[in-house]
Design a protein around this motif. Structure first.
Motif, PDB file in Angstrom:
ATOM      1  N   GLN A  98       0.776  -1.368   0.048  1.00  0.00           N
ATOM      2  CA  GLN A  98      -0.323  -0.247  -0.119  1.00  0.00           C
ATOM      3  C   GLN A  98       0.704   1.868   0.199  1.00  0.00           C
ATOM      4  OE1 GLN A  98      -2.585  -0.714   3.399  1.00  0.00           O
ATOM      5  NE2 GLN A  98      -3.998  -1.314   2.281  1.00  0.00           N
ATOM      6  N   VAL A  99       2.049   1.251   0.829  1.00  0.00           N
ATOM      7  CA  VAL A  99       2.240   2.578   1.082  1.00  0.00           C
ATOM      8  C   VAL A  99       3.075   2.751  -0.195  1.00  0.00           C
ATOM      9  CG1 VAL A  99       4.594   3.447   1.941  1.00  0.00           C
ATOM     10  CG2 VAL A  99       2.938   2.430   3.634  1.00  0.00           C
ATOM     11  N   GLY A 100       3.524   1.624  -0.860  1.00  0.00           N
ATOM     12  CA  GLY A 100       4.885   1.933  -2.248  1.00  0.00           C
ATOM     13  C   GLY A 100       4.019   1.987  -3.152  1.00  0.00           C
ATOM     14  N   ILE A 101       3.156   1.841  -3.741  1.00  0.00           N
ATOM     15  CA  ILE A 101       2.121   2.104  -4.670  1.00  0.00           C
ATOM     16  C   ILE A 101       1.239   2.958  -4.551  1.00  0.00           C
ATOM     17  CG2 ILE A 101       0.172   1.623  -5.668  1.00  0.00           C
ATOM     18  CD1 ILE A 101       0.398  -1.567  -4.775  1.00  0.00           C
ATOM     19  N   LEU A 102       0.760   4.263  -3.241  1.00  0.00           N
ATOM     20  CA  LEU A 102       1.026   5.323  -3.437  1.00  0.00           C
ATOM     21  C   LEU A 102       1.907   6.048  -3.560  1.00  0.00           C
ATOM     22  CD1 LEU A 102      -1.352   5.450   0.131  1.00  0.00           C
ATOM     23  CD2 LEU A 102      -2.051   5.747  -2.265  1.00  0.00           C
ATOM     24  N   SER A 103       2.987   5.882  -2.804  1.00  0.00           N
ATOM     25  CA  SER A 103       5.005   6.594  -3.336  1.00  0.00           C
ATOM     26  C   SER A 103       5.082   6.954  -4.686  1.00  0.00           C
ATOM     27  CB  SER A 103       5.767   6.562  -2.010  1.00  0.00           C
ATOM     28  OG  SER A 103       5.796   4.604  -2.723  1.00  0.00           O
ATOM     29  N   VAL A 104       4.875   5.619  -5.364  1.00  0.00           N
ATOM     30  CA  VAL A 104       5.156   5.513  -6.617  1.00  0.00           C
ATOM     31  C   VAL A 104       4.157   6.491  -7.439  1.00  0.00           C
ATOM     32  CG1 VAL A 104       4.850   4.193  -8.114  1.00  0.00           C
ATOM     33  CG2 VAL A 104       6.645   3.673  -6.410  1.00  0.00           C
ATOM     34  N   LEU A 105       2.881   6.569  -7.484  1.00  0.00           N
ATOM     35  CA  LEU A 105       1.597   7.001  -7.865  1.00  0.00           C
ATOM     36  C   LEU A 105       1.963   8.292  -7.781  1.00  0.00           C
ATOM     37  CD1 LEU A 105      -1.578   5.010  -7.513  1.00  0.00           C
ATOM     38  CD2 LEU A 105       0.074   5.549  -9.460  1.00  0.00           C
ATOM     39  N   LEU A 106       2.180   8.982  -6.472  1.00  0.00           N
ATOM     40  CA  LEU A 106       3.110  10.094  -5.881  1.00  0.00           C
ATOM     41  C   LEU A 106       3.739  10.935  -6.615  1.00  0.00           C
ATOM     42  CD1 LEU A 106       2.106  12.783  -4.561  1.00  0.00           C
ATOM     43  CD2 LEU A 106       3.284  12.239  -2.334  1.00  0.00           C
ATOM     44  N   ILE A 142      16.767  10.242   4.434  1.00  0.00           N
ATOM     45  CA  ILE A 142      16.891  11.655   5.666  1.00  0.00           C
ATOM     46  C   ILE A 142      15.767  12.744   4.859  1.00  0.00           C
ATOM     47  CG2 ILE A 142      18.043  13.766   5.537  1.00  0.00           C
ATOM     48  CD1 ILE A 142      19.724  10.932   7.047  1.00  0.00           C
ATOM     49  N   ILE A 143      15.604  12.760   3.733  1.00  0.00           N
ATOM     50  CA  ILE A 143      14.242  13.818   3.458  1.00  0.00           C
ATOM     51  C   ILE A 143      12.988  12.588   3.939  1.00  0.00           C
ATOM     52  CG2 ILE A 143      12.361  14.877   0.625  1.00  0.00           C
ATOM     53  CD1 ILE A 143      15.525  15.170  -0.067  1.00  0.00           C
ATOM     54  N   ALA A 144      12.709  11.787   3.563  1.00  0.00           N
ATOM     55  CA  ALA A 144      11.786  10.602   3.952  1.00  0.00           C
ATOM     56  C   ALA A 144      11.122  10.468   5.429  1.00  0.00           C
ATOM     57  CB  ALA A 144      12.017   9.084   3.242  1.00  0.00           C
ATOM     58  N   VAL A 145      12.538  10.329   6.494  1.00  0.00           N
ATOM     59  CA  VAL A 145      12.610  10.412   7.466  1.00  0.00           C
ATOM     60  C   VAL A 145      12.155  12.340   8.193  1.00  0.00           C
ATOM     61  CG1 VAL A 145      13.682  10.492   9.990  1.00  0.00           C
ATOM     62  CG2 VAL A 145      13.717   8.864   8.087  1.00  0.00           C
ATOM     63  N   GLY A 146      12.473  12.941   7.308  1.00  0.00           N
ATOM     64  CA  GLY A 146      12.209  14.417   8.218  1.00  0.00           C
ATOM     65  C   GLY A 146      10.582  15.258   7.847  1.00  0.00           C
ATOM     66  N   LEU A 147      10.802  14.219   6.252  1.00  0.00           N
ATOM     67  CA  LEU A 147       8.907  14.795   5.645  1.00  0.00           C
ATOM     68  C   LEU A 147       7.683  13.765   6.594  1.00  0.00           C
ATOM     69  CD1 LEU A 147       8.888  15.148   2.298  1.00  0.00           C
ATOM     70  CD2 LEU A 147       8.892  16.923   3.860  1.00  0.00           C
ATOM     71  N   ALA A 148       8.363  12.793   7.393  1.00  0.00           N
ATOM     72  CA  ALA A 148       7.317  11.182   7.752  1.00  0.00           C
ATOM     73  C   ALA A 148       6.875  12.436   9.748  1.00  0.00           C
ATOM     74  CB  ALA A 148       8.205  10.700   7.660  1.00  0.00           C
ATOM     75  N   GLY A 151       4.383  15.711   8.757  1.00  0.00           N
ATOM     76  CA  GLY A 151       3.261  14.779   8.743  1.00  0.00           C
ATOM     77  C   GLY A 151       3.190  13.943   9.861  1.00  0.00           C
ATOM     78  N   GLY A 152       3.494  13.834  10.732  1.00  0.00           N
ATOM     79  CA  GLY A 152       3.005  12.944  11.670  1.00  0.00           C
ATOM     80  C   GLY A 152       3.437  11.456  11.334  1.00  0.00           C
ATOM     81  N   ALA A 153       3.097  10.101  12.088  1.00  0.00           N
ATOM     82  CA  ALA A 153       3.109   9.534  11.118  1.00  0.00           C
ATOM     83  C   ALA A 153       1.747   8.682  11.495  1.00  0.00           C
ATOM     84  CB  ALA A 153       3.713   8.536  13.202  1.00  0.00           C
ATOM     85  N   SER A 154       2.249   7.615  10.647  1.00  0.00           N
ATOM     86  CA  SER A 154       0.494   7.097   9.842  1.00  0.00           C
ATOM     87  C   SER A 154       1.023   6.410   8.609  1.00  0.00           C
ATOM     88  CB  SER A 154      -0.537   8.186   9.430  1.00  0.00           C
ATOM     89  OG  SER A 154      -0.386   8.829   8.562  1.00  0.00           O
ATOM     90  N   LEU A 155       0.206   5.779   7.747  1.00  0.00           N
ATOM     91  CA  LEU A 155       0.593   4.673   6.590  1.00  0.00           C
ATOM     92  C   LEU A 155       0.713   6.403   5.848  1.00  0.00           C
ATOM     93  CD1 LEU A 155      -1.349   1.522   5.337  1.00  0.00           C
ATOM     94  CD2 LEU A 155      -0.991   3.261   4.243  1.00  0.00           C
ATOM     95  N   THR A 156      -0.589   6.651   5.612  1.00  0.00           N
ATOM     96  CA  THR A 156      -1.105   7.872   4.203  1.00  0.00           C
ATOM     97  C   THR A 156       0.605   8.507   4.635  1.00  0.00           C
ATOM     98  OG1 THR A 156      -3.005   7.969   4.605  1.00  0.00           O
ATOM     99  CG2 THR A 156      -2.193   9.464   3.704  1.00  0.00           C
ATOM    100  N   ASN A 157       0.735   9.458   5.675  1.00  0.00           N
ATOM    101  CA  ASN A 157       1.733  10.872   5.385  1.00  0.00           C
ATOM    102  C   ASN A 157       3.464  10.346   5.861  1.00  0.00           C
ATOM    103  OD1 ASN A 157       0.176  12.543   6.549  1.00  0.00           O
ATOM    104  ND2 ASN A 157       0.485  11.983   9.028  1.00  0.00           N
TER     105      ASN A 157
END
Length: 294
Positions: A98-106, A142-148, A151-157
């Motif tokens: 789910q996370v992989g597909i959503l991130s690829v689409l984005l 590093i970018i992913a950790v910072g943005l997460a 945004g807060g901890a969740s599957l969508t974020n």
């Protein structure tokens, strides 16, 4: 006076030819076949998770903690709370996809238009490429950790953070392909026929970028899956009690010597998923790379 028909993009009907070429390459490549079969199995497991999992992902059995693999009722054993490891891995695979597909689409949704614009319009390229270079100077995770963290901890974020972190890579690939395509005869012919830039981008350039976008998506997918595991491991991704391969690794480190298989099995699942997409991606790249295509 006879009218001269403009040259048309080979993408008109060419996508079908690319698909047939990819299919032939997959069938001829043992690694590609293995990758495609593994990806199909992983997707099937994710789709059928409620049917395949013996127990619920949060179901606990306090009377049977730390059961060893092959125990009756628990094929891969249980963790410290008596939760079935097999069931949690199955649901963890679903969460990873789910996370992989959503991130690829984005990444595709944002990186593709920017790459097209940067590759076709030199003035925009000067700005977009420099900004992209600045972002690429920072490590992806590093970018992913910072943005997460922001945004807060969740599957969508987590998916949004990983997708945004992959935008620069997608942008660079699409830009490079656009630079190559805009010099092709059918684009020059469309320019001679006074076609608008947007018509050329949508009718000629974008369809011919589809193959490289697909290949790049298969490369982004395993990176996003590893990123999701990392974010969940750090507490910035999917939150307990929901199952995630990263959460399982994080929990298992506390009792790694007492029940090492609780960490080994989720780790093996991550390796298999990433290996499957890498094998498939490498084969598709060989099949669809315009520099090697006939």
């Amino acid at each position: 006076m006879t009218a001269v028909a403009p040259l048309t993009s080979p993408a008109e009907g060419g996508l079908g030819a690319s698909a047939r070429r990819a299919w032939r390459t997959l069938r001829a490549s043992r690694a590609g076949t293995v990758g495609a079969v593994l990806v199909a199995l992983v997707v099937l497991v994710a789709l059928l998770a409620p049917l395949l999992a013996p127990y619920g992902q949060t179901e606990v059995h306090f009377d049977t903690p730390f059961q060893r693999p092959a125990t009756v009722g628990f094929a891969l054993g249980t963790d410290d709370l008596g939760r079935d490891i097999l069931s949690r891995i199955i649901y963890g695979i679903r969460a990873s996809l789910q996370v992989g597909i959503l991130s690829v689409l984005l990444a595709i949704a944002v990186g593709t238009p920017l790459g097209l614009l940067a590759g076709y319009f030199p003035k925009l390229d000067a700005v977009v490429s420099r900004l992209n270079d600045v972002v690429l100077a920072f490590p992806y995770l590093i970018i992913a950790v910072g943005l997460a963290a922001i945004g807060g901890a969740s599957l969508t974020n987590a998916a949004i953070a990983l997708g945004i972190a992959q935008v620069p890579t997608m942008l660079r690939v699409v830009r490079a392909e656009t630079l190559r395509i805009r010099e092709r005869d059918y684009v020059l012919s469309a320019l001679a026929m006074d076609a608008s830039p947007w018509h050329i981008l949508l009718q000629h350039v974008l369809p011919n970028c589809v193959s490289v976008i697909i290949v790049q998506a298969t490369i982004i997918m395993p990176t996003a899956i590893i990123g999701e595991a990392l974010l969940s491991f750090l507490g910035l991704g999917i939150q307990p009690p929901s199952a995630s391969l990263g959460i399982m690794l994080s929990d298992a480190q506390q009792y790694i010597f007492r029940a090492p298989t609780a960490a080994v099995f989720p780790g093996v699942a991550i390796v298999v998923i990433c290996l499957a997409f890498n094998l498939l991606g490498d084969t598709l790249r060989d099949a669809l790379d315009p520099s090697t295509s006939a």
